[in-house]
Design an enzyme around this catalytic site. Structure first.
Site, mmCIF file in Angstrom:
data_model
loop_
_atom_site.group_PDB
_atom_site.id
_atom_site.type_symbol
_atom_site.label_atom_id
_atom_site.label_comp_id
_atom_site.label_asym_id
_atom_site.label_seq_id
_atom_site.Cartn_x
_atom_site.Cartn_y
_atom_site.Cartn_z
ATOM 1 N N ILE A 278 0.665 -1.040 -0.077
ATOM 2 C CA ILE A 278 0.059 0.084 -0.183
ATOM 3 C C ILE A 278 0.791 1.191 -0.063
ATOM 4 O O ILE A 278 0.250 2.368 -1.118
ATOM 5 C CB ILE A 278 -0.730 -0.325 1.155
ATOM 6 C CG1 ILE A 278 -1.888 -1.286 1.551
ATOM 7 C CG2 ILE A 278 -1.743 1.376 1.091
ATOM 8 C CD1 ILE A 278 -2.971 -1.458 2.495
ATOM 9 N N THR B 290 -4.205 6.043 7.157
ATOM 10 C CA THR B 290 -5.253 5.070 6.389
ATOM 11 C C THR B 290 -4.823 3.307 7.062
ATOM 12 O O THR B 290 -5.049 2.282 6.233
ATOM 13 C CB THR B 290 -5.291 5.030 5.057
ATOM 14 O OG1 THR B 290 -4.192 4.971 4.471
ATOM 15 C CG2 THR B 290 -5.598 6.484 4.616
ATOM 16 N N SER B 291 -4.000 3.241 8.217
ATOM 17 C CA SER B 291 -3.202 2.138 8.524
ATOM 18 C C SER B 291 -4.261 1.251 10.092
ATOM 19 O O SER B 291 -4.911 0.174 8.778
ATOM 20 C CB SER B 291 -1.772 2.244 8.990
ATOM 21 O OG SER B 291 -1.666 3.261 9.730
ATOM 22 N N ARG B 292 -3.872 1.999 10.903
ATOM 23 C CA ARG B 292 -4.476 1.380 11.915
ATOM 24 C C ARG B 292 -4.783 2.318 12.494
ATOM 25 O O ARG B 292 -3.623 3.586 13.162
ATOM 26 C CB ARG B 292 -3.952 -0.264 12.664
ATOM 27 C CG ARG B 292 -3.925 -1.242 11.671
ATOM 28 C CD ARG B 292 -5.487 -1.762 12.030
ATOM 29 N NE ARG B 292 -5.798 -2.816 11.384
ATOM 30 C CZ ARG B 292 -6.137 -3.207 9.957
ATOM 31 N NH1 ARG B 292 -5.987 -1.681 9.227
ATOM 32 N NH2 ARG B 292 -6.813 -4.397 9.834
ATOM 33 N N ASP C 32 -8.638 7.386 8.391
ATOM 34 C CA ASP C 32 -9.624 6.214 8.086
ATOM 35 C C ASP C 32 -9.337 4.995 9.129
ATOM 36 O O ASP C 32 -10.298 4.818 8.899
ATOM 37 C CB ASP C 32 -9.865 5.709 6.501
ATOM 38 C CG ASP C 32 -10.348 5.096 6.212
ATOM 39 O OD1 ASP C 32 -11.773 5.155 6.229
ATOM 40 O OD2 ASP C 32 -9.948 3.912 5.666
ATOM 41 N N GLU D 229 -12.786 2.485 17.134
ATOM 42 C CA GLU D 229 -12.878 1.648 16.448
ATOM 43 C C GLU D 229 -14.103 1.339 16.894
ATOM 44 O O GLU D 229 -15.548 1.211 16.049
ATOM 45 C CB GLU D 229 -12.551 2.528 15.128
ATOM 46 C CG GLU D 229 -11.724 1.435 14.901
ATOM 47 C CD GLU D 229 -10.713 1.220 12.720
ATOM 48 O OE1 GLU D 229 -11.408 0.631 12.266
ATOM 49 O OE2 GLU D 229 -10.938 1.932 12.906
ATOM 50 N N HIS E 251 -12.921 3.827 8.325
ATOM 51 C CA HIS E 251 -12.578 2.327 8.019
ATOM 52 C C HIS E 251 -13.289 2.152 6.356
ATOM 53 O O HIS E 251 -12.920 1.294 6.402
ATOM 54 C CB HIS E 251 -13.074 1.043 8.748
ATOM 55 C CG HIS E 251 -11.561 0.683 8.527
ATOM 56 N ND1 HIS E 251 -10.581 0.502 9.481
ATOM 57 C CD2 HIS E 251 -10.690 -0.512 7.307
ATOM 58 C CE1 HIS E 251 -9.769 -0.236 9.513
ATOM 59 N NE2 HIS E 251 -9.616 -0.248 8.400
ATOM 60 N N GLN E 252 -13.548 3.047 5.275
ATOM 61 C CA GLN E 252 -13.753 2.742 3.917
ATOM 62 C C GLN E 252 -12.283 3.123 2.721
ATOM 63 O O GLN E 252 -12.947 2.747 1.694
ATOM 64 C CB GLN E 252 -14.858 3.894 3.568
ATOM 65 C CG GLN E 252 -13.985 4.929 3.632
ATOM 66 C CD GLN E 252 -15.146 5.910 3.181
ATOM 67 O OE1 GLN E 252 -16.045 6.639 3.369
ATOM 68 N NE2 GLN E 252 -14.909 6.553 1.146
ATOM 69 N N PHE F 219 -10.634 0.612 2.308
ATOM 70 C CA PHE F 219 -10.566 -0.880 1.176
ATOM 71 C C PHE F 219 -11.903 -1.127 0.158
ATOM 72 O O PHE F 219 -12.299 -2.107 -0.730
ATOM 73 C CB PHE F 219 -10.051 -1.857 1.935
ATOM 74 C CG PHE F 219 -11.393 -1.852 2.849
ATOM 75 C CD1 PHE F 219 -12.952 -3.751 2.860
ATOM 76 C CD2 PHE F 219 -12.950 -1.188 4.030
ATOM 77 C CE1 PHE F 219 -14.074 -3.277 2.833
ATOM 78 C CE2 PHE F 219 -13.771 -1.925 4.608
ATOM 79 C CZ PHE F 219 -13.822 -2.886 4.644
#
Length: 330
Positions: free
Chosen positions: A155, A232-234, A258, A263, A295-296, A298
């Site tokens: 990524i 956008t990882s964790r 994200d 979450e 978390h969108q 993906f």
């Protein structure tokens, strides 16, 4: 094979059922997340299929093992939510989907950057109210800006390529350096130096004990004033409390996330008619220079298709006793 699929949304079921026409597994879908309180639902199933916010901790694994579960199949790349030590002790195999669509997440990181920078979300809302003013919508050119990429796996490498294509100077930090990115002009430097000179920092590293709160008080103190930070990882790679302090002091000029370290009690749910008791995310949403998506990254048709395909193949390989490079434990 009989598999219990947890944390199921309508789109999960749609893609899994479509691809399962070929694999012919016996899938049962549960909307609830997997944890110690719901693990008994897997009684009589040989496998469970889980997602990012399912808690597969030692107690949950004990219950799954007692229920006859032999394999845990993640339909995601990250596996920090699974206790691999306990699963190995119970001789339970664990599989993941290591690469489904690096482009989807890398492109979402770019979307966060462009939206924060050019404030298109604010412009959209203004124009719907007949406000055509440009006040407070000033952005900056990405061309020639210094973009720091932390984590250059699949990524991170795609993201670096995208930013190179926009004419940015791309620098990176990773324990394993990519020769391909080096050939394209990406310079690997220390984390400290990256934090000091980057105009934009994008996180693409997995969550491990070493990366937990990697972006903390000390890290924020090293950054340029007004820096843009994208994750956008964790979620837990960033210390959220320190991010709020950095926003209040204006050290952090823009924040796009994200993912969020708490979450699991929020994302993938419609809470529009409820009171959200999470004070940290409420504080983050109060800043005009913060953009949060749930978390969108993906969530593209290509990625969902690949996730379903690899997940079902992992189940088939386990059932047949075939070697599989996606096996991470057991």
């Amino acid at each position: 094979m009989k598999v219990a699929v947890f944390s199921t949304k309508s789109y999960d079921r749609e893609f899994l059922e479509k691809l399962n026409a070929k694999f012919k597994h016996d899938l049962s879908f549960f909307e609830v997340p997997l944890n110690r309180h719901t693990a008994s639902l897997a009684n009589g199933f040989k496998g469970v299929c889980v997602f990012v916010n399912d808690k597969v901790d030692p107690e949950t694994i004990e219950i799954l093992h007692y229920s006859g579960v032999e394999v845990i199949v993640l339909r995601c790349a990250g596996f920090n939510n699974v206790d691999l030590k306990t699963s190995a002790e119970k001789n339970m195999k664990v599989y993941r989907v290591p690469a489904y669509s690096p482009n989807s997440i890398a492109e979402h990181a770019l979307a966060l950057i462009l939206t924060l920078n050019r404030k298109t979300h604010k412009a959209f809302n203004r124009i719907r109210e007949n406000n055509f003013s440009l006040d407070h919508l000033l952005g900056f050119n990405l061309h020639k800006k210094v973009v720091g990429v932390i984590g250059t796996g699949m990524i991170g490498s795609v993201f670096a390529d995208i930013m190179l294509g926009l004419g940015c100077e791309v620098i990176a930090h990773d324990i394993e350096e990519s020769s391909g990115l080096k050939e394209k002009g990406v310079k690997y430097i220390s984390l400290e130096e990256l934090l000091k000179i980057s105009d934009i920092i994008s996180l693409h590293c997995p969550l491990t004990p070493e990366t937990h709160h990697l972006i903390n008080k000390e890290a924020f103190s090293m950054m340029k004033k007004g820096v843009m930070l994208i994750n956008t990882s964790r979620g837990a790679v960033i210390d959220t409390k320190e991010a709020i302090r950095a926003l209040k002091s204006q050290k952090l000029g823009y924040l796009g996330i994200d993912v969020y370290e708490q979450e699991e009690s929020l994302f993938f749910r419609d809470l529009s008619e409820q009171i959200v008791s999470d004070d940290l995310i409420a504080r983050l949403m109060s800043f005009p220079n913060v953009l949060i998506t749930a978390h969108q990254g993906f969530f593209t048709e290509e990625a969902m298709t690949q996730i379903a395909k690899v997940t079902l193949q992992n189940i088939s390989d386990f059932e047949a006793g075939r070697m599989n490079e996606n096996l991470i434990g057991g």
